[in-house]
Design a protein around this motif. Structure first.
Motif, PDB file in Angstrom:
ATOM      1  N   LEU A 168     -11.568 -58.301 -14.207  1.00  0.00           N
ATOM      2  CA  LEU A 168     -12.346 -57.616 -15.240  1.00  0.00           C
ATOM      3  C   LEU A 168     -11.599 -57.502 -16.564  1.00  0.00           C
ATOM      4  O   LEU A 168     -12.178 -57.710 -17.636  1.00  0.00           O
ATOM      5  CB  LEU A 168     -12.742 -56.224 -14.743  1.00  0.00           C
ATOM      6  N   VAL A 169     -10.321 -57.180 -16.518  1.00  0.00           N
ATOM      7  CA  VAL A 169      -9.558 -56.973 -17.758  1.00  0.00           C
ATOM      8  C   VAL A 169      -9.490 -58.245 -18.604  1.00  0.00           C
ATOM      9  O   VAL A 169      -9.833 -58.224 -19.792  1.00  0.00           O
ATOM     10  CB  VAL A 169      -8.151 -56.420 -17.452  1.00  0.00           C
ATOM     11  N   PRO A 170      -9.067 -59.396 -18.046  1.00  0.00           N
ATOM     12  CA  PRO A 170      -9.062 -60.608 -18.877  1.00  0.00           C
ATOM     13  C   PRO A 170     -10.460 -61.057 -19.292  1.00  0.00           C
ATOM     14  O   PRO A 170     -10.639 -61.621 -20.371  1.00  0.00           O
ATOM     15  CB  PRO A 170      -8.374 -61.657 -17.993  1.00  0.00           C
ATOM     16  N   LEU A 171     -11.467 -60.802 -18.445  1.00  0.00           N
ATOM     17  CA  LEU A 171     -12.833 -61.180 -18.817  1.00  0.00           C
ATOM     18  C   LEU A 171     -13.277 -60.425 -20.063  1.00  0.00           C
ATOM     19  O   LEU A 171     -13.732 -61.025 -21.047  1.00  0.00           O
ATOM     20  CB  LEU A 171     -13.795 -60.884 -17.664  1.00  0.00           C
ATOM     21  N   LEU A 172     -13.144 -59.113 -20.039  1.00  0.00           N
ATOM     22  CA  LEU A 172     -13.642 -58.298 -21.145  1.00  0.00           C
ATOM     23  C   LEU A 172     -12.818 -58.461 -22.420  1.00  0.00           C
ATOM     24  O   LEU A 172     -13.292 -58.133 -23.508  1.00  0.00           O
ATOM     25  CB  LEU A 172     -13.689 -56.827 -20.726  1.00  0.00           C
TER      26      LEU A 172
END
Length: 342
Positions: A168-172
């Motif tokens: 989630l962190v790298p995606l967002l």
């Protein structure tokens, strides 16, 4: 004289798409008989008919996966799948990821299987524009994402299947084009953890459209004064400084004023789904109309408003107040318009 065979392929594709157009995430079953018939009209109709047949795909069984796999193999990695709803699990997703040219809109819904983050990354890098993540992911992570960011414009997430932080962190942090976000809670269920809230805060300032869904019931009159939102909203909503459109898909109309207190912008479009037939709902709608977030409101869509057979005084008062403020009220019979942004 122009003939069927001489018709430009782009025009033929457009005519066929209008003849059996679909704007929803639906199965190919309803389209198949029509498009099978059009593919028999002439040789030049085969390709556009097959393309449209694959335009909106639902895979909810192994049989469906096999059919889709054969169609994609026959196309030789040239076929674009615009809308894909996947309910079978990782195998179905991998088939499309490996054999389709790209997917534009993806909805993952398998409940008994986890999807692989690496497969999903491949689809994201091929230009995925919309992702509805309603199923769990395995522990994989996103890595080496394009420096220019991904093409994703619309994202739906739920704490019920909270993606792992390393996904989630790298995606967002790689979504410069994201302007639309849906957050879905399951009947008042678990909220986001701290890491996910921090990641979501990265995309909130650029959002133009936000949908919040929770089907927890309306609190009783005794509990209404102590009602509170999911704690994450107290951090996320104030950060949405570009918001123009808000959909509040809450069964509890009490949430309406609580949410609007946190909105930092003046909305242009508001959509609510709590039953307008209830006097409690009408009272909360009237109170909401007085709030700063609605001072510039142009249109208020209310689901099921047209089905209210007998309007109470509270609802009639709300309608008069909207008219006095110049707010256009719409129900489900006249929900959409061609105007940009609405």
């Amino acid at each position: 004289m122009a003939t069927i065979s001489s018709m430009p392929p782009e025009l033929l594709h457009r005519i066929l798409s209008l003849a059996h157009e679909s704007t929803h995430w639906i199965s190919t079953r309803g389209r198949a008989p029509f498009l099978k018939s059009t593919s028999l009209v002439a040789k030049c109709w085969i390709a556009p008919s097959q393309q449209l047949l694959m335009d909106s795909v639902t895979m909810d069984s192994e049989e469906e996966v096999e059919k889709v796999e054969k169609a994609l193999e026959a196309a030789g990695k040239k076929m674009l799948v615009r809308y894909l709803t996947e309910r079978t699990g990782e195998r179905g997703l991998k088939v499309v990821s490996e054999k389709a040219r790209a997917v534009h809109h993806l909805c993952l819904m398998a409940m008994g299987d986890k999807y692989d983050a690496e497969t999903l990354q491949s689809m994201l890098e091929k230009g995925l524009r919309s992702l509805l993540l309603l199923a769990p992911l395995n522990g994989g992570k996103l890595s080496d994402l394009p420096s220019a960011g991904l093409a994703l414009e619309h994202l739906l997430l739920t704490p019920l299947h909270e993606p792992p932080p390393r996904f989630l962190v790298p995606l967002l942090s790689s979504l410069p084009r994201l302007t639309r976000l849906n957050i879905f809670w399951s009947s008042g269920g678990e909220d986001w953890n701290r890491n996910s809230i921090s990641a979501l805060l990265q995309v909130m300032p650029n959002l133009e459209s936000l949908t919040l869904s929770d089907y927890a019931p309306e609190p009783s009159a005794e509990k209404a004064p102590s009602y509170s939102l999911h704690s994450s909203l107290y951090s996320l909503l104030p950060a949405a400084k570009s918001l123009r459109t808000l959909e509040i898909d809450f069964e509890a109309s009490t949430a309406l004023t609580h949410i609007l207190k946190l909105v930092p912008t003046r909305l242009e479009l508001l959509e609510t789904t709590a039953s307008p037939a209830e006097e409690t709902t009408a009272k909360n709608m009237l109170e909401a109309l007085k709030m700063p977030a609605l001072k510039g409101l142009k249109r208020w869509r209310v689901a099921a408003l047209g089905k209210v057979e007998k309007k109470g005084e509270g609802l009639r008062e709300w309608e008069r107040a909207c008219e006095g403020r110049g707010v256009e009220v719409r129900d489900e019979t006249r929900f959409f318009t061609g105007e940009s942004g609405f």
